[in-house]
Enzyme design. Sequence first.
Site, PDB file in Angstrom:
ATOM      1  N   ARG A 112       0.804  -1.360   0.023  1.00  0.00           N
ATOM      2  CA  ARG A 112      -0.024   0.078  -0.045  1.00  0.00           C
ATOM      3  C   ARG A 112       0.796   1.326   0.079  1.00  0.00           C
ATOM      4  NH1 ARG A 112      -4.927  -0.114   4.096  1.00  0.00           N
ATOM      5  NH2 ARG A 112      -4.459   1.883   4.402  1.00  0.00           N
ATOM      6  N   ARG A 164      -1.377   9.616   9.243  1.00  0.00           N
ATOM      7  CA  ARG A 164      -2.523   8.937   9.512  1.00  0.00           C
ATOM      8  C   ARG A 164      -2.979   8.824  11.148  1.00  0.00           C
ATOM      9  NH1 ARG A 164      -0.956   3.913   6.277  1.00  0.00           N
ATOM     10  NH2 ARG A 164      -3.005   3.082   7.319  1.00  0.00           N
TER      11      ARG A 164
END
Length: 186
Positions: free
Chosen positions: A128, A139
């Site tokens: 990813r 994040r």
Amino acid sequence: MGPPGAGKGTQAKVVAEHFGIPAISTGDIFRFNVSEGTPLGKKAQEYMDAGEYVPDEVTNLMVRNRIDEPDAEPGFLLDGYPRTLAQVEELDGMIAFTGHRLDAVVVLTADQDELVDRLLQRAQVEGRTDDTEEVIRRRQEVYGEQTKPLIEVYRQRGIVHEIDGMGAIDDVTKRIYDALDVVPQS
Ligand code: ADP
């Protein structure tokens, strides 16, 4: 709900299957659109790669369309939505319209540093593009600022189940079943 890497996607699939309902993952839907090069994917990609949230209007419309699908009629499990207060309000509106009700909010808790390790390992397997250390930290920050406070909103509604997300996958699933009071199938 839970911080990036807490295991939401993994648990969501198992628990949804148990209930015979779809697990709707906003992250998966975005990633699918990115890989297909759709207009939605093009809108989402730069935000995802930076570890930022995709704008609410985009995400809300996508979820609205998804829960309008026939397979979601008996119920559904949301993974990665809502993540902002605006999304909480939007979801309330959507399900008031469709006649659904929020039964439970499962919160997976986990240690931040251990999660960074987990995500870096996943990066090697899944590749990813948002699983680099810098983006992972961002994040986590975004989660702390925008999403963590929502747990309190749902706690006040009395539907939050806080589950320790560390340990073996099956053990975590069992904790979720215990909290939701369901009998696991063998
Ligand atoms: P993780 O939980 O590991 O952070 P997800 O697969 O759930 O990852 O989400 C990946 C990315 O997709 C997020 O960092 C964000 O850019 C986007 N995304 C997913 N769900 C939402 C949402 N509800 N609102 C805004 N952006 C979202």
